[in-house]
Motif scaffolding. Structure first.
Motif, PDB file in Angstrom:
ATOM      1  N   ALA A 106       0.821  -1.200   0.000  1.00 39.85           N
ATOM      2  CA  ALA A 106       0.000   0.000   0.000  1.00 39.85           C
ATOM      3  C   ALA A 106       0.860   1.257   0.000  1.00 39.85           C
ATOM      4  CB  ALA A 106      -0.926  -0.012   1.214  1.00 39.85           C
ATOM      5  N   LEU A 107       1.918   1.257   0.795  1.00 38.50           N
ATOM      6  CA  LEU A 107       2.800   2.417   0.852  1.00 38.50           C
ATOM      7  C   LEU A 107       3.507   2.657  -0.474  1.00 38.50           C
ATOM      8  CD1 LEU A 107       4.152   1.814   4.437  1.00 38.50           C
ATOM      9  CD2 LEU A 107       3.052   3.928   3.678  1.00 38.50           C
ATOM     10  N   VAL A 108       3.957   1.585  -1.122  1.00 38.82           N
ATOM     11  CA  VAL A 108       4.590   1.733  -2.434  1.00 38.82           C
ATOM     12  C   VAL A 108       3.576   2.260  -3.448  1.00 38.82           C
ATOM     13  CG1 VAL A 108       5.679   0.497  -4.345  1.00 38.82           C
ATOM     14  CG2 VAL A 108       6.359   0.000  -1.992  1.00 38.82           C
ATOM     15  N   ALA A 109       2.342   1.752  -3.393  1.00 38.42           N
ATOM     16  CA  ALA A 109       1.309   2.223  -4.319  1.00 38.42           C
ATOM     17  C   ALA A 109       0.988   3.696  -4.075  1.00 38.42           C
ATOM     18  CB  ALA A 109       0.053   1.364  -4.169  1.00 38.42           C
TER      19      ALA A 109
ATOM     20  N   PRO B  55      -6.092 -23.028   6.829  1.00 38.06           N
ATOM     21  CA  PRO B  55      -5.742 -22.653   5.457  1.00 38.06           C
ATOM     22  C   PRO B  55      -5.634 -21.155   5.211  1.00 38.06           C
ATOM     23  CG  PRO B  55      -7.297 -24.468   5.425  1.00 38.06           C
ATOM     24  CD  PRO B  55      -7.205 -23.997   6.858  1.00 38.06           C
ATOM     25  N   ASP B  56      -6.269 -20.332   6.032  1.00 37.30           N
ATOM     26  CA  ASP B  56      -6.089 -18.887   5.901  1.00 37.30           C
ATOM     27  C   ASP B  56      -4.718 -18.474   6.430  1.00 37.30           C
ATOM     28  OD1 ASP B  56      -8.548 -18.364   4.721  1.00 37.30           O
ATOM     29  OD2 ASP B  56      -9.544 -18.009   6.635  1.00 37.30           O
ATOM     30  N   LEU B  57      -4.398 -18.879   7.646  1.00 41.37           N
ATOM     31  CA  LEU B  57      -3.136 -18.480   8.273  1.00 41.37           C
ATOM     32  C   LEU B  57      -1.927 -18.991   7.499  1.00 41.37           C
ATOM     33  CD1 LEU B  57      -4.172 -19.206  11.970  1.00 41.37           C
ATOM     34  CD2 LEU B  57      -3.804 -16.940  10.987  1.00 41.37           C
ATOM     35  N   ALA B  58      -2.041 -20.176   6.924  1.00 47.08           N
ATOM     36  CA  ALA B  58      -0.912 -20.760   6.193  1.00 47.08           C
ATOM     37  C   ALA B  58      -0.559 -19.961   4.943  1.00 47.08           C
ATOM     38  CB  ALA B  58      -1.231 -22.205   5.817  1.00 47.08           C
ATOM     39  N   GLN B  59      -1.469 -19.111   4.480  1.00 46.17           N
ATOM     40  CA  GLN B  59      -1.225 -18.310   3.281  1.00 46.17           C
ATOM     41  C   GLN B  59      -0.401 -17.063   3.568  1.00 46.17           C
ATOM     42  OE1 GLN B  59      -3.126 -19.336   0.148  1.00 46.17           O
ATOM     43  NE2 GLN B  59      -1.258 -18.338  -0.530  1.00 46.17           N
ATOM     44  N   PHE B  60      -0.306 -16.660   4.844  1.00 47.71           N
ATOM     45  CA  PHE B  60       0.118 -15.300   5.169  1.00 47.71           C
ATOM     46  C   PHE B  60       1.560 -14.969   4.805  1.00 47.71           C
ATOM     47  CE2 PHE B  60      -3.066 -14.476   8.925  1.00 47.71           C
ATOM     48  CZ  PHE B  60      -4.124 -14.616   8.055  1.00 47.71           C
ATOM     49  N   LYS B  61       2.502 -15.861   5.085  1.00 43.99           N
ATOM     50  CA  LYS B  61       3.923 -15.480   5.020  1.00 43.99           C
ATOM     51  C   LYS B  61       4.357 -15.100   3.607  1.00 43.99           C
ATOM     52  CE  LYS B  61       5.671 -19.226   6.954  1.00 43.99           C
ATOM     53  NZ  LYS B  61       4.443 -20.004   7.215  1.00 43.99           N
ATOM     54  N   GLY B  62       3.842 -15.788   2.606  1.00 42.63           N
ATOM     55  CA  GLY B  62       4.214 -15.457   1.230  1.00 42.63           C
ATOM     56  C   GLY B  62       3.821 -14.045   0.861  1.00 42.63           C
ATOM     57  N   ILE B  63       2.728 -13.563   1.443  1.00 39.55           N
ATOM     58  CA  ILE B  63       2.260 -12.201   1.179  1.00 39.55           C
ATOM     59  C   ILE B  63       3.233 -11.185   1.766  1.00 39.55           C
ATOM     60  CG2 ILE B  63       0.378 -10.584   1.659  1.00 39.55           C
ATOM     61  CD1 ILE B  63      -1.430 -13.216   1.679  1.00 39.55           C
ATOM     62  N   MET B  64       3.797 -11.483   2.930  1.00 42.63           N
ATOM     63  CA  MET B  64       4.829 -10.623   3.498  1.00 42.63           C
ATOM     64  C   MET B  64       6.031 -10.531   2.559  1.00 42.63           C
ATOM     65  SD  MET B  64       6.910 -10.905   7.124  1.00 42.63           S
ATOM     66  CE  MET B  64       7.759 -12.434   6.710  1.00 42.63           C
ATOM     67  N   MET B  65       6.427 -11.653   1.980  1.00 38.86           N
ATOM     68  CA  MET B  65       7.585 -11.660   1.083  1.00 38.86           C
ATOM     69  C   MET B  65       7.313 -10.817  -0.163  1.00 38.86           C
ATOM     70  SD  MET B  65       9.208 -13.499   3.168  1.00 38.86           S
ATOM     71  CE  MET B  65      10.740 -14.216   2.606  1.00 38.86           C
ATOM     72  N   ARG B  66       6.097 -10.877  -0.660  1.00 36.96           N
ATOM     73  CA  ARG B  66       5.747 -10.064  -1.822  1.00 36.96           C
ATOM     74  C   ARG B  66       5.824  -8.582  -1.479  1.00 36.96           C
ATOM     75  NH1 ARG B  66       0.469  -8.364  -4.784  1.00 36.96           N
ATOM     76  NH2 ARG B  66       1.238  -8.165  -6.919  1.00 36.96           N
ATOM     77  N   GLY B  67       5.345  -8.205  -0.296  1.00 39.09           N
ATOM     78  CA  GLY B  67       5.427  -6.807   0.105  1.00 39.09           C
ATOM     79  C   GLY B  67       6.858  -6.321   0.209  1.00 39.09           C
ATOM     80  N   LEU B  68       7.725  -7.147   0.772  1.00 41.68           N
ATOM     81  CA  LEU B  68       9.126  -6.767   0.892  1.00 41.68           C
ATOM     82  C   LEU B  68       9.787  -6.610  -0.475  1.00 41.68           C
ATOM     83  CD1 LEU B  68      10.099  -9.061   3.892  1.00 41.68           C
ATOM     84  CD2 LEU B  68      10.240  -6.552   3.879  1.00 41.68           C
ATOM     85  N   ARG B  69       9.525  -7.531  -1.384  1.00 40.51           N
ATOM     86  CA  ARG B  69      10.118  -7.433  -2.716  1.00 40.51           C
ATOM     87  C   ARG B  69       9.565  -6.223  -3.471  1.00 40.51           C
ATOM     88  NH1 ARG B  69       8.044  -7.117  -7.519  1.00 40.51           N
ATOM     89  NH2 ARG B  69       6.563  -8.756  -6.936  1.00 40.51           N
ATOM     90  N   THR B  70       8.280  -5.935  -3.316  1.00 38.94           N
ATOM     91  CA  THR B  70       7.680  -4.764  -3.952  1.00 38.94           C
ATOM     92  C   THR B  70       8.356  -3.489  -3.470  1.00 38.94           C
ATOM     93  OG1 THR B  70       5.549  -5.902  -4.159  1.00 38.94           O
ATOM     94  CG2 THR B  70       5.515  -3.510  -4.298  1.00 38.94           C
ATOM     95  N   LEU B  71       8.625  -3.424  -2.182  1.00 37.27           N
ATOM     96  CA  LEU B  71       9.319  -2.252  -1.635  1.00 37.27           C
ATOM     97  C   LEU B  71      10.740  -2.170  -2.170  1.00 37.27           C
ATOM     98  CD1 LEU B  71       9.612   0.158   0.247  1.00 37.27           C
ATOM     99  CD2 LEU B  71      10.078  -1.445   2.125  1.00 37.27           C
TER     100      LEU B  71
END
Length: 385
Positions: A248-251, A298-314
């Motif tokens: 969101a911050l990058v956007a 199954p919701d919680l197991a999805q979370f960490k990859g989203i953090m990695m995407r945010g870091l790479r986007t930044l």
């Protein structure tokens, strides 16, 4: 297909010294090779036609689409394009099989955050394919979220995650609100004639996040509860909230050219990577609070990859952010997943990235764990391109 892929990789490695520098980098990018192998396994979950084409939750499928679009932005290999491109590829067939409401917005569950995950996936896919039908669907779905998420249902501000009748309603939801900011800011740069409208939506909700959730430079809390003046925050730390906040911050930066958003993101990423907030272990391997007991759903197991995407986007927006730590963090986690959290024979990836691999019960949990870990491999591959 797997044998062919590995054979091609070995051939490329053997001839790398004869290739131009750019091609040599791609040829020796083991993270890209590993991403391809993981995507091959990901596609064993793929079912069509369905609004949730990867056999799991609807929002999980949005993240599967996003990881493919992320990689496709820089990877035009025959392996990936055979999966994603064309009339029968996952991009077009996924859009064509979505459930729609009377306004033609995507609508398959009662959850606004589910719709917002799809908006981000559609925007990314539109960027990659240059097919405006994806962007139009994202715009219509954003309008539906805006119309139906009423301020009167959120006495503490922000957005709810679902309609009032939904059993799992969370009012003043952090994830719904920060997803909304990311979506609005991204739409602002793609609809110049409506830029002011979208930016007003984004900045209004970001102000709420800054006041209530962004505490001491890092996102704290998954919702506000109660009613004014006694709204309370549980100060929970969840990896996906941090990741979406970075997006969101990058956007917001791209939409406004205001570098202060990147400064805020730099502080957030630095604190996140410090390891002080329970979102990684002592070896700096990403960790959700439920990982140690293998008790994630199954919701919680999805979370960490989203953090990695945010870091790479930044990192794409500001390469030296967080003291230049991001690339090393992405690659270290990708290495740990591949070496410690992979099932022999199938290449199925597990929930706990530090290992050991544990076979989860049920396809929904297996998909979430595998797709989240695949997202991490993709982000490492992109960081090394």
């Amino acid at each position: 297909m797997l044998f062919s892929l590995l054979s091609s990789s070995l051939l490329l490695a053997a001839t790398a010294s004869a290739l131009p520098a750019e091609l040599e980098s791609r040829a020796t990018n083991q993270y890209l090779t590993n991403s391809h192998v993981a995507i091959t396994e990901l596609q064993t979950f793929y079912k069509q036609p369905s609004p949730a084409p990867w056999a799991g939750g609807w929002w999980n499928s949005a993240n599967c689409l996003t990881l493919l679009a992320d990689l496709r932005a820089k990877d035009s290999s025959s392996f990936l394009t055979s999966i994603t491109d064309g009339a029968n590829g996952v991009f077009k067939t996924t859009l064509n099989n979505q459930a729609r409401d009377s306004t033609n917005a995507l609508s398959y569950t009662d959850f606004f955050d589910d719709q917002l995950w799809w908006i981000l996936a559609l925007i990314k896919t539109s960027d990659v394919t240059k097919d405006t039908s994806f962007l139009q669907a994202a715009n219509l779905t954003f309008a539906a979220v805006t119309l139906n998420n009423k301020a009167s249902n959120n006495p503490c501000g922000g957005l709810a995650n679902a309609y009032p009748s939904e059993k799992y309603l969370v009012k003043s939801s952090t994830i719904a609100t920060v997803l909304y900011v990311a979506a609005a800011a991204q739409l602002a740069t793609r609809y110049p004639a409506q830029k002011t409208y979208f930016l007003n939506k984004a900045t209004t909700q970001w102000s709420w996040i800054t006041k209530n959730i962004l505490i001491d430079g890092i996102m704290q809390g998954d919702a506000l509860t109660g009613s004014p003046p006694s709204c309370s925050n549980n100060h929970a730390f969840l990896t996906y909230i941090e990741g979406v906040a970075l997006q969101a911050l990058v956007a917001l930066y791209h939409a406004t050219n205001d570098a202060s958003y990147l400064t805020t993101a730099d502080t957030l990423a630095t604190k996140l990577l410090s390891g002080k907030y329970g979102m990684m272990d002592s070896n700096k391997i990403a960790l959700e609070f439920c990982d140690n007991e293998n008790s994630c759903n199954p919701d919680l197991a999805q979370f960490k990859g989203i953090m990695m995407r945010g870091l790479r986007t930044l990192r794409d927006a500001k390469p030296d952010v967080a003291g230049g730590q991001i690339k090393g963090f992405l690659t270290k986690n990708a290495d740990s997943i591949w070496n410690n959290d992979r099932q022999s024979g199938t290449n199925l990836l597990g929930e706990k990235w530090a290992g050991p691999f544990v076979l989860e019960s049920g396809s929904a949990m297996q998909l979430s764990s595998h797709s989240s870990a695949t997202m991490a491999l993709v982000q490492a591959a992109l960081a090394n391109m």
